[in-house]
Structures are given as C-alpha cells and as structure tokens.
Design an enzyme around this catalytic site. Structure first.
Site, PDB file in Angstrom:
ATOM      1  N   HIS A 174     -74.693  19.099 -33.403  1.00 42.47           N
ATOM      2  CA  HIS A 174     -74.049  19.956 -32.662  1.00 42.47           C
ATOM      3  C   HIS A 174     -74.852  20.131 -31.478  1.00 42.47           C
ATOM      4  O   HIS A 174     -76.127  20.288 -31.448  1.00 42.47           O
ATOM      5  CB  HIS A 174     -74.164  21.260 -33.322  1.00 42.47           C
ATOM      6  CG  HIS A 174     -73.113  21.304 -34.482  1.00 42.47           C
ATOM      7  ND1 HIS A 174     -71.828  21.861 -34.475  1.00 42.47           N
ATOM      8  CD2 HIS A 174     -73.671  21.218 -35.656  1.00 42.47           C
ATOM      9  CE1 HIS A 174     -71.455  21.783 -35.725  1.00 42.47           C
ATOM     10  NE2 HIS A 174     -72.340  21.220 -36.537  1.00 42.47           N
ATOM     11  N   LEU A 175     -74.348  19.967 -30.057  1.00 41.47           N
ATOM     12  CA  LEU A 175     -75.120  19.939 -28.890  1.00 41.47           C
ATOM     13  C   LEU A 175     -75.059  21.225 -28.196  1.00 41.47           C
ATOM     14  O   LEU A 175     -75.731  21.479 -27.348  1.00 41.47           O
ATOM     15  CB  LEU A 175     -74.744  18.784 -28.025  1.00 41.47           C
ATOM     16  CG  LEU A 175     -75.186  17.380 -28.390  1.00 41.47           C
ATOM     17  CD1 LEU A 175     -74.868  16.286 -27.514  1.00 41.47           C
ATOM     18  CD2 LEU A 175     -76.912  17.221 -28.412  1.00 41.47           C
ATOM     19  N   ARG A 176     -74.006  22.025 -28.450  1.00 40.92           N
ATOM     20  CA  ARG A 176     -73.691  23.268 -27.888  1.00 40.92           C
ATOM     21  C   ARG A 176     -73.511  23.024 -26.192  1.00 40.92           C
ATOM     22  O   ARG A 176     -72.912  21.860 -25.888  1.00 40.92           O
ATOM     23  CB  ARG A 176     -74.832  24.343 -27.770  1.00 40.92           C
ATOM     24  CG  ARG A 176     -75.461  24.402 -29.239  1.00 40.92           C
ATOM     25  CD  ARG A 176     -74.196  25.036 -30.277  1.00 40.92           C
ATOM     26  NE  ARG A 176     -75.118  25.422 -31.535  1.00 40.92           N
ATOM     27  CZ  ARG A 176     -74.454  25.163 -32.681  1.00 40.92           C
ATOM     28  NH1 ARG A 176     -73.236  24.893 -32.664  1.00 40.92           N
ATOM     29  NH2 ARG A 176     -75.014  25.833 -33.900  1.00 40.92           N
TER      30      ARG A 176
ATOM     31  N   ALA B 173     -75.426  30.451 -39.385  1.00 40.63           N
ATOM     32  CA  ALA B 173     -75.996  29.338 -40.323  1.00 40.63           C
ATOM     33  C   ALA B 173     -76.081  28.175 -39.337  1.00 40.63           C
ATOM     34  O   ALA B 173     -75.255  28.051 -38.504  1.00 40.63           O
ATOM     35  CB  ALA B 173     -74.578  29.220 -41.127  1.00 40.63           C
TER      36      ALA B 173
ATOM     37  N   HIS C 144     -71.615  16.466 -44.139  1.00 36.37           N
ATOM     38  CA  HIS C 144     -72.624  17.121 -44.723  1.00 36.37           C
ATOM     39  C   HIS C 144     -72.263  17.447 -46.287  1.00 36.37           C
ATOM     40  O   HIS C 144     -72.391  18.630 -46.558  1.00 36.37           O
ATOM     41  CB  HIS C 144     -73.140  18.554 -43.789  1.00 36.37           C
ATOM     42  CG  HIS C 144     -71.972  19.180 -43.586  1.00 36.37           C
ATOM     43  ND1 HIS C 144     -70.887  19.807 -44.277  1.00 36.37           N
ATOM     44  CD2 HIS C 144     -71.869  19.895 -42.331  1.00 36.37           C
ATOM     45  CE1 HIS C 144     -70.047  20.552 -43.586  1.00 36.37           C
ATOM     46  NE2 HIS C 144     -70.496  20.633 -42.287  1.00 36.37           N
TER      47      HIS C 144
ATOM     48  N   LEU D  31     -74.533  26.187 -43.509  1.00 37.78           N
ATOM     49  CA  LEU D  31     -73.362  25.695 -44.326  1.00 37.78           C
ATOM     50  C   LEU D  31     -72.924  24.301 -44.194  1.00 37.78           C
ATOM     51  O   LEU D  31     -73.245  23.807 -43.395  1.00 37.78           O
ATOM     52  CB  LEU D  31     -72.067  26.818 -43.737  1.00 37.78           C
ATOM     53  CG  LEU D  31     -72.371  28.244 -44.005  1.00 37.78           C
ATOM     54  CD1 LEU D  31     -71.167  29.010 -43.410  1.00 37.78           C
ATOM     55  CD2 LEU D  31     -72.214  28.583 -45.488  1.00 37.78           C
TER      56      LEU D  31
ATOM     57  N   HIS E  23     -73.278  13.377 -37.059  1.00 40.98           N
ATOM     58  CA  HIS E  23     -73.035  14.632 -37.171  1.00 40.98           C
ATOM     59  C   HIS E  23     -73.878  15.635 -36.306  1.00 40.98           C
ATOM     60  O   HIS E  23     -74.951  15.663 -36.829  1.00 40.98           O
ATOM     61  CB  HIS E  23     -72.695  15.058 -38.722  1.00 40.98           C
ATOM     62  CG  HIS E  23     -72.065  16.686 -38.562  1.00 40.98           C
ATOM     63  ND1 HIS E  23     -71.094  16.832 -39.569  1.00 40.98           N
ATOM     64  CD2 HIS E  23     -72.487  17.644 -38.038  1.00 40.98           C
ATOM     65  CE1 HIS E  23     -70.799  18.318 -39.377  1.00 40.98           C
ATOM     66  NE2 HIS E  23     -71.771  18.734 -38.344  1.00 40.98           N
TER      67      HIS E  23
ATOM     68  N   HIS F  81     -65.075  19.601 -42.571  1.00 40.51           N
ATOM     69  CA  HIS F  81     -66.181  20.391 -43.033  1.00 40.51           C
ATOM     70  C   HIS F  81     -65.551  20.866 -44.355  1.00 40.51           C
ATOM     71  O   HIS F  81     -64.450  21.568 -44.510  1.00 40.51           O
ATOM     72  CB  HIS F  81     -66.093  21.795 -42.246  1.00 40.51           C
ATOM     73  CG  HIS F  81     -67.136  22.744 -42.812  1.00 40.51           C
ATOM     74  ND1 HIS F  81     -68.459  22.913 -42.097  1.00 40.51           N
ATOM     75  CD2 HIS F  81     -67.166  23.754 -43.731  1.00 40.51           C
ATOM     76  CE1 HIS F  81     -69.046  23.766 -43.167  1.00 40.51           C
ATOM     77  NE2 HIS F  81     -68.203  24.276 -44.194  1.00 40.51           N
TER      78      HIS F  81
ATOM     79  N   LYS G 234     -62.000  16.896 -35.967  1.00 40.82           N
ATOM     80  CA  LYS G 234     -62.666  17.577 -36.883  1.00 40.82           C
ATOM     81  C   LYS G 234     -61.804  18.612 -37.600  1.00 40.82           C
ATOM     82  O   LYS G 234     -61.338  19.507 -36.752  1.00 40.82           O
ATOM     83  CB  LYS G 234     -63.744  18.145 -36.302  1.00 40.82           C
ATOM     84  CG  LYS G 234     -64.903  19.133 -37.005  1.00 40.82           C
ATOM     85  CD  LYS G 234     -65.585  18.159 -38.124  1.00 40.82           C
ATOM     86  CE  LYS G 234     -66.061  18.950 -39.085  1.00 40.82           C
ATOM     87  NZ  LYS G 234     -67.765  19.263 -38.674  1.00 40.82           N
TER      88      LYS G 234
ATOM     89  N   ASN H 247     -67.040  22.443 -32.034  1.00 44.16           N
ATOM     90  CA  ASN H 247     -67.111  23.889 -32.367  1.00 44.16           C
ATOM     91  C   ASN H 247     -67.892  24.639 -31.133  1.00 44.16           C
ATOM     92  O   ASN H 247     -68.586  25.509 -31.475  1.00 44.16           O
ATOM     93  CB  ASN H 247     -67.648  24.112 -33.799  1.00 44.16           C
ATOM     94  CG  ASN H 247     -69.011  23.827 -33.960  1.00 44.16           C
ATOM     95  OD1 ASN H 247     -69.639  23.001 -33.310  1.00 44.16           O
ATOM     96  ND2 ASN H 247     -69.571  24.650 -34.801  1.00 44.16           N
TER      97      ASN H 247
ATOM     98  N   ASP I  70     -76.387  17.157 -38.852  1.00 41.37           N
ATOM     99  CA  ASP I  70     -75.916  18.669 -38.608  1.00 41.37           C
ATOM    100  C   ASP I  70     -76.736  19.350 -37.844  1.00 41.37           C
ATOM    101  O   ASP I  70     -77.027  20.682 -38.428  1.00 41.37           O
ATOM    102  CB  ASP I  70     -75.478  18.961 -39.764  1.00 41.37           C
ATOM    103  CG  ASP I  70     -74.700  20.242 -39.917  1.00 41.37           C
ATOM    104  OD1 ASP I  70     -74.054  20.558 -38.757  1.00 41.37           O
ATOM    105  OD2 ASP I  70     -74.384  21.079 -40.977  1.00 41.37           O
TER     106      ASP I  70
ATOM    107  N   HIS J 211     -79.247  27.657 -33.220  1.00 39.35           N
ATOM    108  CA  HIS J 211     -79.021  28.929 -32.896  1.00 39.35           C
ATOM    109  C   HIS J 211     -80.528  29.792 -32.618  1.00 39.35           C
ATOM    110  O   HIS J 211     -81.541  29.313 -32.938  1.00 39.35           O
ATOM    111  CB  HIS J 211     -78.466  29.684 -34.349  1.00 39.35           C
ATOM    112  CG  HIS J 211     -77.319  29.134 -34.771  1.00 39.35           C
ATOM    113  ND1 HIS J 211     -76.091  29.577 -34.148  1.00 39.35           N
ATOM    114  CD2 HIS J 211     -77.045  28.378 -35.693  1.00 39.35           C
ATOM    115  CE1 HIS J 211     -75.043  28.908 -34.756  1.00 39.35           C
ATOM    116  NE2 HIS J 211     -75.476  28.289 -35.781  1.00 39.35           N
TER     117      HIS J 211
HETATM  118  N1  LIG Z   1     -73.849  23.681 -40.410  1.00 43.82           N
HETATM  119  C1  LIG Z   1     -74.266  24.951 -40.070  1.00 43.82           C
HETATM  120  O1  LIG Z   1     -74.764  25.767 -40.774  1.00 43.82           O
HETATM  121  N2  LIG Z   1     -73.476  25.516 -39.055  1.00 43.82           N
HETATM  122  C2  LIG Z   1     -73.079  24.420 -38.077  1.00 43.82           C
HETATM  123  C3  LIG Z   1     -71.389  24.566 -38.139  1.00 43.82           C
HETATM  124  C4  LIG Z   1     -71.249  23.570 -39.444  1.00 43.82           C
HETATM  125  O2  LIG Z   1     -71.395  22.271 -39.208  1.00 43.82           O
HETATM  126  O3  LIG Z   1     -70.764  23.804 -40.403  1.00 43.82           O
HETATM  127  C5  LIG Z   1     -72.936  25.247 -36.589  1.00 43.82           C
HETATM  128  O4  LIG Z   1     -72.217  25.099 -35.534  1.00 43.82           O
HETATM  129  O5  LIG Z   1     -74.100  26.072 -36.444  1.00 43.82           O
HETATM  130 ZN   LIG Z   2     -72.189  20.664 -38.482  1.00 40.93          ZN
HETATM  131 ZN   LIG Z   3     -69.717  22.162 -41.083  1.00 44.26          ZN
END
Ligand SMILES: NC(=O)N[C@@H](CC(=O)O)C(=O)O
Ligand SMILES: [Zn+2]
Ligand SMILES: [Zn+2]
Length: 347
Positions: free
Chosen positions: A18-20, A266, A177, A222, A16, A139, A102, A44, A250, A254
């Site tokens: 996030h690479l943006r 978050a 998560h 989150l 899990h 999620h 997802k 996302n 996760d 940011h």
């Molecule tokens: N975990 C987080 O707090 N944020 C994640 C989104 C997510 O996994 O819910 C994000 O993309 O920033």
């Molecule tokens: Zn996530």
């Molecule tokens: Zn999530």
C-alpha cells in the site's frame, strides 16, 4: 579484517504493497524503492482505482513522487467492483502496466466499502480475466459478522475460493497475506495456478503480540494475527522452497493518531525495514538460504515478469527501529518501533 556476516540476494520485489497517495505516498515511497525493484501496488485509495485510466494516473503520481536517482517500477492493480466490465479487463491487460485485479469482499478491510458484494455479479470480469491471463489477487476473508474474526480466512477458502476456482479453473489467483495453516495447506495442495503472499509480521508474531501488557494497535492488521500454530505453518510454507509462496509485505501505513485511537485502523508499516524483518524470520527458522527464492524469484515467475538483475546486501549488525517517522504533517509508527533487529539493509 571484516568478520561481519553478510548475505546478498538478487534484488527483491514486494508483491503486495500500500503506497497511499499525496503526502503519505511521498513519505513512504522511498522506503520501498530503497529495498525493492518493483511492487504490486494495491488499489484501495479513496476513491478506489477501478479503471485503467485511474491506474495510469496513479502510476504517474507514484513515479513523480520518486526521489531523483531512485529506480522503482510500480506494478498497478485494479479494484474489482460489482460493475467491472470485461472491456475494462481487456483494456487493463493491453495497457502493459496493470498486472492484477484485486478482490476486496465489501467491508473486509481498510477502504473496502466499494468492494464486491456478490462474486456472481463479477462473472463477466472474471471470465475475461481467465481469458486474458490477468491474475486475481484476493483479500481472503468472509465478511459475515456472525463468523468469528479469527475464522474468516478459513471460511473464505470453503465458501468463496473453492467455488470460485471451480467455476473459473483457468483463473490465476494470488491468495494475499495468508495467515493460517489452513490457507498454507490449501495453496500447497490446490490444483491450477495459485500463489500466496506472506507478510513479515505474520511470520514473526502471533496474536499475543496484539495484547502483550496492554492493547498494542501497531500490531493490529487484517487479516488479524493468529495463534502460534498458524504462524509456525506460515514459516514452514515460506521457507519450504515451494514457489507458490512469495514475499508481500502488506506494508499499510496509517497515521499514528489513526492507529492509537478508540477505533484504530488496521495495518502495519513495514516498508522501512521489510528485508530485515524477513531475514530475522528466515534466520530463526535456520533457512536464510531459502530467502532469495521467496523474496526475489517466485513472485516474478508467477506474474510472468523477468527476475531482477543486481543484488542487495544485508549485514548482521544491530538495527534500532525508530519510534516514529514523518508522515506528511503527521507521524507514522513502524512495526517494532524502538526495538532492535539483528540485520541491516546496506544497499
Ligand atoms: N492489511 C491491513 O490491515 N490493511 C490494509 C488493507 C488490507 O490489505 O487488507 C490497508 O490498506 O490499510
Ligand atoms: Zn494489503
Ligand atoms: Zn487485505
């Protein structure tokens, strides 16, 4: 004489992540590729990755951002919407590079406004996923504003997850998560094919971390950190050797200014030192021998992918976590910035 303690494990994967995109992708990808062979890449983005074609283009951008000499395999996901068709699911399965779909309940988290408003609208897609064996990553939080923020995961189990799995008993689900004793117990006991990812920060911290001496935005994610008894239940699950629980950082970068703000985003950035964080949590539980299954075997088995070959090594020496990292033109603050951990990834 070398008396340094070391542990080696089969090269792990992150189930899990996030690479943006763009500069942010360029900045964070090497951190993950250094420690992990593969990662399930969350969809996302803005706009979200809703089709196999978009996932293919995103995958190419990830591979193009990989520094030469580094190896890493992005495992792509699609973002489920009210309009995802059965055909799109079949296309995704046939692509060979999309490994999950997802579910973001609309409004639940970062970039989830295009998410699902009512799961009943997704029957055709869910039916197709069940048929072709495409996992659904969730999620797992209810979004109704009247539900207390700390109770949203438990409410999701009762109101959404149990009915969903009753309607689609053959659907393979990853409860992403997880943050509560309730989720850990549900996953341990539920019938059918289900797994859960657990982050390092939910193993290491309880909700006090968000408020220690003042408000600490870098501990806000989150689903939000919970009470100590929930953290303890997550540690017990992760170190139990139960193959339903596996590693998912996760890691959710940011920019510093977007976190340290009146309405901060978050997400915790943990890709820099993910294995060191997990090793710390497992060591505190006296369960370092359980880390390899959790980090390197169980996720691959769930996703029906081969386990990795090769190993990585951690050394028991102090690791000082930087105050911040470059993030395009901006700065990125890693979890536990400025603090020291007792393990260091050596490669
Ligand atoms: N975990 C987080 O707090 N944020 C994640 C989104 C997510 O996994 O819910 C994000 O993309 O920033
Ligand atoms: Zn996530
Ligand atoms: Zn999530």
């Amino acid at each position: 004489m070398n008396t340094k303690q070391r542990i080696s494990l089969t090269r792990p994967d992150d189930w899990h992540l996030h690479l943006r995109d763009g500069d942010a992708l360029q900045a964070v990808l090497p951190d993950t590729a250094r420690q992990f062979a593969r990662a399930i890449v969350m969809p996302n983005l803005r706009p979200p990755v809703t089709t196999t074609a978009l996932a293919s283009a995103y995958r190419e951008r990830i591979l193009a951002a990989l520094p030469s000499g580094m190896r890493f395999e992005p495992l792509m996901t699609l973002y489920l919407t009210d309009n995802t068709s059965a055909d799109e699911i079949v296309r995704a399965r046939e692509s060979g590079f999309v490994h999950a779909v997802k579910l973001y309940p609309a409004g639940a988290t970062t970039n989830s406004d295009a998410g699902v408003t009512d799961l009943r609208r997704c029957s055709a897609a869910l039916e197709a996923m069940q048929r072709v064996g495409m996992p659904l990553c969730v999620h797992g939080e209810e979004t109704e504003s009247s539900i207390d923020l700390f109770d949203r995961e438990k409410a999701f189990i009762d109101r959404t997850l149990i009915p969903l799995r009753r309607d689609f008993p053959g659907l393979r689900v990853v409860f992403e998560h997880i943050t509560t004793a309730d989720a850990a117990a549900y996953v341990a006991e539920a019938e059918g094919e289900i797994g859960a990812t657990i982050t390092a920060h939910h193993l290491l911290f309880n909700r006090n971390a968000i408020f220690k001496g003042g408000i600490r935005p870098h501990y806000y994610c989150l689903p939000v950190l919970k009470r100590e008894r929930h953290r303890e239940a997550l540690v017990a699950a992760a170190t139990s050797g139960n193959a339903r629980f596996f590693l998912g950082t996760d890691s959710a970068p940011h920019a510093k200014g977007d976190k340290e703000a009146a309405c901060g985003c978050a997400g915790c950035y943990t890709a820099l030192h993910a294995l060191e964080l997990y090793a710390t949590a497992f060591e505190r539980a006296g369960a370092l021998d359980k880390l390899e299954g959790f980090a390197s075997f169980f996720g691959a088995d769930f996703y029906r992918l081969p386990r990795n070959s090769g190993t990585v090594t951690l050394e028991k020496v102090e690791l000082r976590i930087p105050e911040s990292l470059p993030f395009g033109e901006k700065q990125l603050v890693p979890l536990m910035a400025g603090e020291t951990l007792g393990w260091r990834f050596v490669g």
